[in-house]
Motif scaffolding. Structure first.
Motif, PDB file in Angstrom:
ATOM      1  N   ALA A 179      -8.060   8.408 -20.090  1.00 32.24           N
ATOM      2  CA  ALA A 179      -9.110   7.493 -19.641  1.00 32.24           C
ATOM      3  C   ALA A 179      -8.540   6.423 -18.721  1.00 32.24           C
ATOM      4  O   ALA A 179      -9.286   5.663 -18.119  1.00 32.24           O
ATOM      5  CB  ALA A 179      -9.771   6.845 -20.846  1.00 32.24           C
ATOM      6  N   PHE A 180      -7.205   6.398 -18.599  1.00 28.07           N
ATOM      7  CA  PHE A 180      -6.550   5.353 -17.800  1.00 28.07           C
ATOM      8  C   PHE A 180      -6.112   5.920 -16.455  1.00 28.07           C
ATOM      9  O   PHE A 180      -5.476   6.970 -16.392  1.00 28.07           O
ATOM     10  CB  PHE A 180      -5.382   4.771 -18.586  1.00 28.07           C
ATOM     11  CG  PHE A 180      -5.873   4.200 -19.886  1.00 28.07           C
ATOM     12  CD1 PHE A 180      -6.468   2.958 -19.907  1.00 28.07           C
ATOM     13  CD2 PHE A 180      -5.801   4.936 -21.066  1.00 28.07           C
ATOM     14  CE1 PHE A 180      -6.970   2.438 -21.097  1.00 28.07           C
ATOM     15  CE2 PHE A 180      -6.299   4.425 -22.239  1.00 28.07           C
ATOM     16  CZ  PHE A 180      -6.889   3.177 -22.266  1.00 28.07           C
TER      17      PHE A 180
ATOM     18  N   ASN B  20      -4.750   4.083 -13.646  1.00 28.89           N
ATOM     19  CA  ASN B  20      -3.941   3.244 -12.750  1.00 28.89           C
ATOM     20  C   ASN B  20      -2.478   3.287 -13.179  1.00 28.89           C
ATOM     21  O   ASN B  20      -1.912   2.296 -13.618  1.00 28.89           O
ATOM     22  CB  ASN B  20      -4.472   1.810 -12.756  1.00 28.89           C
ATOM     23  CG  ASN B  20      -5.879   1.752 -12.201  1.00 28.89           C
ATOM     24  OD1 ASN B  20      -6.111   2.077 -11.037  1.00 28.89           O
ATOM     25  ND2 ASN B  20      -6.817   1.405 -13.044  1.00 28.89           N
TER      26      ASN B  20
ATOM     27  N   ILE C 101     -15.268  11.167 -25.669  1.00 31.45           N
ATOM     28  CA  ILE C 101     -14.042  10.376 -25.605  1.00 31.45           C
ATOM     29  C   ILE C 101     -13.271  10.612 -26.901  1.00 31.45           C
ATOM     30  O   ILE C 101     -13.841  10.544 -27.983  1.00 31.45           O
ATOM     31  CB  ILE C 101     -14.369   8.860 -25.509  1.00 31.45           C
ATOM     32  CG1 ILE C 101     -15.310   8.573 -24.346  1.00 31.45           C
ATOM     33  CG2 ILE C 101     -13.096   8.019 -25.434  1.00 31.45           C
ATOM     34  CD1 ILE C 101     -14.705   8.739 -22.986  1.00 31.45           C
TER      35      ILE C 101
ATOM     36  N   VAL D 287      -6.604   3.891 -28.752  1.00 32.24           N
ATOM     37  CA  VAL D 287      -5.987   2.772 -28.029  1.00 32.24           C
ATOM     38  C   VAL D 287      -5.453   3.196 -26.657  1.00 32.24           C
ATOM     39  O   VAL D 287      -6.225   3.552 -25.777  1.00 32.24           O
ATOM     40  CB  VAL D 287      -4.897   2.101 -28.894  1.00 32.24           C
ATOM     41  CG1 VAL D 287      -4.599   0.709 -28.335  1.00 32.24           C
ATOM     42  CG2 VAL D 287      -5.361   1.955 -30.323  1.00 32.24           C
ATOM     43  N   PHE D 288      -4.114   3.191 -26.469  1.00 32.31           N
ATOM     44  CA  PHE D 288      -3.558   3.471 -25.139  1.00 32.31           C
ATOM     45  C   PHE D 288      -3.752   4.919 -24.708  1.00 32.31           C
ATOM     46  O   PHE D 288      -3.544   5.254 -23.556  1.00 32.31           O
ATOM     47  CB  PHE D 288      -2.050   3.178 -25.128  1.00 32.31           C
ATOM     48  CG  PHE D 288      -1.769   1.720 -25.217  1.00 32.31           C
ATOM     49  CD1 PHE D 288      -2.093   0.886 -24.158  1.00 32.31           C
ATOM     50  CD2 PHE D 288      -1.184   1.178 -26.343  1.00 32.31           C
ATOM     51  CE1 PHE D 288      -1.834  -0.462 -24.237  1.00 32.31           C
ATOM     52  CE2 PHE D 288      -0.923  -0.172 -26.415  1.00 32.31           C
ATOM     53  CZ  PHE D 288      -1.247  -1.002 -25.366  1.00 32.31           C
TER      54      PHE D 288
ATOM     55  N   GLU E  61      -6.487   6.893 -25.070  1.00 28.15           N
ATOM     56  CA  GLU E  61      -7.864   7.404 -25.026  1.00 28.15           C
ATOM     57  C   GLU E  61      -7.981   8.422 -23.905  1.00 28.15           C
ATOM     58  O   GLU E  61      -7.388   8.258 -22.831  1.00 28.15           O
ATOM     59  CB  GLU E  61      -8.848   6.260 -24.814  1.00 28.15           C
ATOM     60  CG  GLU E  61      -9.150   5.549 -26.128  1.00 28.15           C
ATOM     61  CD  GLU E  61     -10.318   4.615 -26.040  1.00 28.15           C
ATOM     62  OE1 GLU E  61     -10.425   3.936 -25.011  1.00 28.15           O
ATOM     63  OE2 GLU E  61     -11.092   4.542 -26.992  1.00 28.15           O
TER      64      GLU E  61
ATOM     65  N   PRO F 225     -13.358   3.210 -21.982  1.00 28.38           N
ATOM     66  CA  PRO F 225     -14.401   4.229 -22.136  1.00 28.38           C
ATOM     67  C   PRO F 225     -15.276   4.045 -23.370  1.00 28.38           C
ATOM     68  O   PRO F 225     -16.419   4.473 -23.375  1.00 28.38           O
ATOM     69  CB  PRO F 225     -13.616   5.538 -22.220  1.00 28.38           C
ATOM     70  CG  PRO F 225     -12.244   5.161 -22.644  1.00 28.38           C
ATOM     71  CD  PRO F 225     -12.006   3.770 -22.162  1.00 28.38           C
ATOM     72  N   LYS F 226     -14.730   3.400 -24.413  1.00 30.17           N
ATOM     73  CA  LYS F 226     -15.516   3.354 -25.655  1.00 30.17           C
ATOM     74  C   LYS F 226     -15.135   2.156 -26.511  1.00 30.17           C
ATOM     75  O   LYS F 226     -13.952   1.836 -26.655  1.00 30.17           O
ATOM     76  CB  LYS F 226     -15.234   4.643 -26.432  1.00 30.17           C
ATOM     77  CG  LYS F 226     -16.162   4.903 -27.585  1.00 30.17           C
ATOM     78  CD  LYS F 226     -15.871   6.293 -28.127  1.00 30.17           C
ATOM     79  CE  LYS F 226     -16.779   6.675 -29.238  1.00 30.17           C
ATOM     80  NZ  LYS F 226     -16.527   8.040 -29.689  1.00 30.17           N
TER      81      LYS F 226
ATOM     82  N   LYS G 277     -16.168   0.716 -30.435  1.00 31.01           N
ATOM     83  CA  LYS G 277     -16.927   1.090 -31.637  1.00 31.01           C
ATOM     84  C   LYS G 277     -17.803  -0.070 -32.112  1.00 31.01           C
ATOM     85  O   LYS G 277     -17.380  -1.225 -32.078  1.00 31.01           O
ATOM     86  CB  LYS G 277     -15.974   1.494 -32.755  1.00 31.01           C
ATOM     87  CG  LYS G 277     -15.256   2.794 -32.481  1.00 31.01           C
ATOM     88  CD  LYS G 277     -14.137   2.996 -33.458  1.00 31.01           C
ATOM     89  CE  LYS G 277     -13.097   3.934 -32.878  1.00 31.01           C
ATOM     90  NZ  LYS G 277     -11.790   3.757 -33.483  1.00 31.01           N
TER      91      LYS G 277
ATOM     92  N   ASP H  98      -8.613  -1.990 -32.068  1.00 34.80           N
ATOM     93  CA  ASP H  98      -7.778  -2.205 -30.886  1.00 34.80           C
ATOM     94  C   ASP H  98      -8.432  -1.464 -29.733  1.00 34.80           C
ATOM     95  O   ASP H  98      -8.639  -0.254 -29.809  1.00 34.80           O
ATOM     96  CB  ASP H  98      -6.369  -1.630 -31.115  1.00 34.80           C
ATOM     97  CG  ASP H  98      -5.596  -2.471 -32.118  1.00 34.80           C
ATOM     98  OD1 ASP H  98      -5.927  -3.669 -32.272  1.00 34.80           O
ATOM     99  OD2 ASP H  98      -4.683  -1.928 -32.772  1.00 34.80           O
TER     100      ASP H  98
ATOM    101  N   SER I 295      -8.118  -0.468 -25.831  1.00 33.44           N
ATOM    102  CA  SER I 295      -7.222  -0.456 -24.676  1.00 33.44           C
ATOM    103  C   SER I 295      -8.058  -0.441 -23.406  1.00 33.44           C
ATOM    104  O   SER I 295      -9.195   0.031 -23.407  1.00 33.44           O
ATOM    105  CB  SER I 295      -6.337   0.778 -24.722  1.00 33.44           C
ATOM    106  OG  SER I 295      -7.131   1.908 -24.895  1.00 33.44           O
ATOM    107  N   TYR I 296      -7.537  -0.940 -22.348  1.00 31.76           N
ATOM    108  CA  TYR I 296      -8.280  -0.974 -21.096  1.00 31.76           C
ATOM    109  C   TYR I 296      -7.390  -0.576 -19.933  1.00 31.76           C
ATOM    110  O   TYR I 296      -6.170  -0.667 -19.977  1.00 31.76           O
ATOM    111  CB  TYR I 296      -8.896  -2.355 -20.868  1.00 31.76           C
ATOM    112  CG  TYR I 296      -7.881  -3.471 -20.799  1.00 31.76           C
ATOM    113  CD1 TYR I 296      -7.549  -4.199 -21.935  1.00 31.76           C
ATOM    114  CD2 TYR I 296      -7.244  -3.794 -19.598  1.00 31.76           C
ATOM    115  CE1 TYR I 296      -6.604  -5.220 -21.889  1.00 31.76           C
ATOM    116  CE2 TYR I 296      -6.307  -4.809 -19.539  1.00 31.76           C
ATOM    117  CZ  TYR I 296      -5.986  -5.519 -20.680  1.00 31.76           C
ATOM    118  OH  TYR I 296      -5.056  -6.502 -20.626  1.00 31.76           O
ATOM    119  N   ASP I 297      -8.046  -0.135 -18.927  1.00 32.38           N
ATOM    120  CA  ASP I 297      -7.389   0.293 -17.703  1.00 32.38           C
ATOM    121  C   ASP I 297      -7.763  -0.743 -16.653  1.00 32.38           C
ATOM    122  O   ASP I 297      -8.948  -0.972 -16.435  1.00 32.38           O
ATOM    123  CB  ASP I 297      -7.989   1.655 -17.330  1.00 32.38           C
ATOM    124  CG  ASP I 297      -7.166   2.364 -16.308  1.00 32.38           C
ATOM    125  OD1 ASP I 297      -6.036   1.940 -16.073  1.00 32.38           O
ATOM    126  OD2 ASP I 297      -7.661   3.360 -15.750  1.00 32.38           O
TER     127      ASP I 297
ATOM    128  N   GLU J  42     -25.007   3.520 -26.231  1.00 33.25           N
ATOM    129  CA  GLU J  42     -25.541   4.856 -26.533  1.00 33.25           C
ATOM    130  C   GLU J  42     -25.890   4.892 -28.017  1.00 33.25           C
ATOM    131  O   GLU J  42     -25.027   4.691 -28.860  1.00 33.25           O
ATOM    132  CB  GLU J  42     -24.482   5.905 -26.207  1.00 33.25           C
ATOM    133  CG  GLU J  42     -25.028   7.306 -26.115  1.00 33.25           C
ATOM    134  CD  GLU J  42     -23.959   8.277 -25.627  1.00 33.25           C
ATOM    135  OE1 GLU J  42     -24.016   8.686 -24.472  1.00 33.25           O
ATOM    136  OE2 GLU J  42     -23.055   8.610 -26.422  1.00 33.25           O
TER     137      GLU J  42
END
Lengths: 405, 338
Positions: free
Chosen positions: A195-196, A198, A377, A381-382, A384, B158-159, B161, B197, B199-201, B325
């Motif tokens: 999902a990441f 970059n 999905i 965490v990292f 995904e 993406p998600k 919870k 937790d 995570s993000y991009d 959703e």
């Protein structure tokens, strides 16, 4: 000129004599009131009047006036005698008619019948008869006309399929089918990507991506479903609720996973490349609850009704695993177990048979090729990841149907 | 944000008597009222009441919840205060509609007696239900522009919870014909984010993670929308399928400024956003007649609600958007007017 005038007179005379002779040869008939069976007296009386009118229109008969007929019938006590052959012959002789038209208007299981026969007064024989059935009140006049044509040996208007037969065949039939069955199938075109996007490969490119052309899977339990719909002459459509479940058995899966894995502890990436995955038993458990529609063409061969069509369903897909996700498993990352609920689509082609076992019940057999699309999905965490695959199944369904009238 | 809230309330309060007057004057003339005309009047009155009462109490509930959070009360306690106010509003709105339905029956009894047909049937319904829901496609972008004119940063996940704060509640009224059913519905949907937790991009920063505490976001929606259902063949019960669209009044409250800033405020409510948005759904259900006046119904409904709001403070201000959703299972009861 004189000669010509004489010739004209002769011609007129001959024609007149011919016509006179013709008129004289028209048989005289009596049309008795139609016998009423399970319908109103009024309806039978109206149908008798229509019959008289239609017979007159043919100009093939002279009809005894109704009042005269009633008087004679009363005089000889015809009602007491009933429609016996003796009574009919006696009536015919007193009226001095050549033929007597008599018949019945009735109803059996909501289907109307009109039967008319011609009795020769001289011999007492039935010389012709004709029947129409299934007509409605709206088509009463046409039904009588058709009977009259048939009695004269002429093709009836409307041919072999009068409008009421078309209406009956185009009536909608409601039905409900409960079905179950088994299926064989596999997971195709499995695609997983981080999902990441970059990472070292550049902006907008997933840091890792993997594919598996085929993953073996088996039905966890038989499919179940309900179908509820309408059927017309050759078309049918129904609404369907169905449940399908598959699981992956232990297997080696050919996969192609390439990219980088992010290591949060050192805030850096290292390259990964995987070409084989050793899936344990029940690695993936997938469930599809579908709500959709089927559209099909069918035709009837006696009690058997084959059909073929297509269907689409909106799916509530659940994917479960004792691991975070297929991609995570492939590159050896631990995390929370996968438990995903998402929307998906199903497309299928049903080919089947409906076999009538009574007027309201039928058996249902269907072979169906279905593709359930999953998109969800997974990972944690990292790690995904976005997974997509198609569950392709070949389903053999059997069910029981009920027709609602 | 608070100004918007007050403004909306003032507008609604101002409009209510205007509409009430204009519609009530119509109801005095019953000479030529047909069932349909009478119901149209009821719909007008009901819509105004729903819009006014539901929105008013929904907003009041948000204020209570926000105040509770500001006073350092637990998010659960704050949610209970919101629920109480919103349910009172929904209840009042429902009972007002019920009173109006009595008015409708009176109009009918003095109206044209020649209308013997029972179709279409007008009704009112209430429901409750549970749901599975997740935030998907969360995107946050800085409202501060960089030297290139683009947002300073963009982050996606993406998600996320979530869990249900309390069962969804709603009521509506509808017109049921031979083929189609048209309904207007008001409902309350409330969720919160669970401890996790996430995570993000992000651009230009690489992958990052946030440890979200329990009830980081309290997400409440007041929805008003239209459903159109199609009757399937009746088989003892009446099954149907349908589609619907709705306007959402979305509220997001948090003790934290936003996902980009996890500095918890102890004595203040850091995020308090109310925005308008929209959503849509598909539905499949069955209706079972209990009596000539009542019915029960059960329904499965996948929904998508869209959220779009601003969070953060000063240079950390950000624009967030996500899709909610929801898979909802509901049970309800309906009451026919005619």
């Amino acid at each position: 000129m004189k000669c010509n005038t004489k010739g004209l007179y002769i011609l007129i005379l001959i024609s007149g004599l011919y016509l006179y002779g013709q008129n004289n040869s028209i048989p005289t008939i009596a049309v008795l009131n139609l016998e009423n069976q399970d319908l109103s007296i009024g309806e039978a009386a109206v149908m008798t009047e229509i019959l008289r009118d239609e017979l007159l229109k043919t100009q093939a008969y002279k009809i005894v006036e109704k009042q005269r007929l009633n008087e004679v019938m009363a005089e000889i006590g015809f009602q007491q005698m009933g429609f016996t052959s003796e009574g009919v012959l006696r009536l015919g002789k007193i009226l001095n008619v050549d033929k007597i038209f008599l018949g019945t208007l009735g109803e059996i299981q909501k289907v109307r019948f009109l039967t008319v026969r011609i009795v020769d007064v001289e011999t007492g024989e039935v010389i012709a008869s004709a029947t129409e059935k299934g007509f409605t009140v709206q088509h009463a006049e046409l039904a009588v006309t058709r009977v009259v044509y048939k009695l004269q040996g002429l093709p009836p208007p409307g041919g072999i399929s009068p409008p009421w037969l078309k209406e009956i065949s185009s009536e909608r039939t409601k039905y409900l089918i409960g079905f179950t069955g088994w299926n064989a199938g596999n997971i195709l075109d499995f695609h997983a990507k981080s999902a990441f996007k970059n990472g070292p490969a550049g902006s907008g490119i997933p840091i890792w991506e993997g594919t598996a052309p085929e993953i073996e899977s088996k039905a966890s339990f038989p499919n179940f479903g309900l179908r509820l719909g309408y059927q017309r002459e050759s078309l049918g459509a129904d609404f369907e609720i169905s449940l399908l479940s598959h699981r992956t058995p232990a297997q080696m899966v050919f996969a192609d996973i390439k990219g980088h894995q992010y290591i949060p502890e050192i805030d850096n990436y290292y390259a990964v490349s995987v070409d084989e995955l050793d899936f344990p038993d029940n690695f993936l458990r997938v469930y599809s609850l579908g709500f959709g529609g089927n559209f099909y063409f069918h035709s009837s061969f006696g009690t058997v009704r084959p059909y073929a069509g297509f269907g689409v369903s909106l799916l509530m897909n659940m994917v479960k695993s004792d691991y975070p996700g297929p991609g995570n498993f492939g590159i050896g990352i631990e995390g929370e177990n996968l438990n995903s609920t998402s929307l998906g689509w199903e497309f299928h082609i049903p080919i089947g048979l409906q076999v009538n076992i009574s007027s309201t019940k039928f058996l249902y057999f269907e072979f169906r090729i279905a593709q359930n699309l999953f998109d969800y999905i997974s990972g944690d965490v990292f790690q995904e990841e976005e997974d997509k695959f198609t569950l392709q199944t070949f389903q053999f369904l059997i069910g029981f149907g009920r027709i609602f009238k | 944000m608070a100004t918007n809230k007050i403004l909306t309330m003032v507008i609604l309060v101002s409009l209510h008597p205007v509409f009430s007057q204009s519609t009530s004057s119509n109801t005095t003339s019953t000479d030529t009222l047909t069932r349909q005309k009478a119901f149209s009047l009821i719909i007008k009155n009901t819509l105004i009441n729903q819009a006014y009462l539901s929105t008013y109490f929904f907003m009041a509930g948000n204020s209570f919840q926000g105040r509770a959070l500001s006073l350092g009360k637990s998010p659960t306690e704050a949610t209970i205060q919101w629920v109480s106010a919103s349910v009172v509003g929904l209840g009042l709105s429902y009972f007002t509609t019920k009173t109006l339905s009595q008015e409708y029956e009176d109009i009918l009894s003095s109206g044209d007696r020649n209308e013997i047909s029972n179709e279409p049937r007008y009704y009112q319904y209430i429901y409750t239900g549970g749901s599975i829901a997740n935030i998907t496609d969360f995107k946050a972008e800085s409202m501060t522009a960089g030297s290139d004119g683009n947002p300073l940063w963009i982050a996606t996940t993406p998600k996320v919870k979530t869990s249900l704060s309390f069962p969804s509640l709603g009521y509506g009224f509808g017109v049921s014909g031979k083929r189609l059913v048209r309904e207007f519905e008001t409902s309350l949907v409330s969720h919160y984010t669970v401890e996790q937790d996430v995570s993000y991009d992000a651009i230009p920063i690489p992958i990052g993670t946030i440890a979200l505490p329990d009830r980081f976001f309290l997400i409440n929606s007041l929805t008003m929308g239209v459903n159109v259902n199609y009757w399937l063949p009746e088989i003892g019960v009446k099954p149907y399928i349908g589609l619907g669209g709705r306007m959402l009044i979305n509220s997001i409250q948090s003790q934290y400024p936003g996902p980009g800033d996890l500095t918890q405020s102890k004595g203040d409510l850091e995020l308090d956003s109310i925005t308008l948005n929209w959503g849509f759904h598909a539905s499949v259900g069955v209706r079972s007649t209990l009596s000539n006046k009542r019915f029960l119904y059960a329904e499965f409904r996948p929904l998508r609600h869209y959220f779009d709001y601003e969070s953060g403070k000063a240079t950390g201000k950000e624009k967030d958007q996500f899709t909610f959703e929801i898979f909802e299972f509901r049970l309800g009861m309906g009451f026919y007017y005619n």
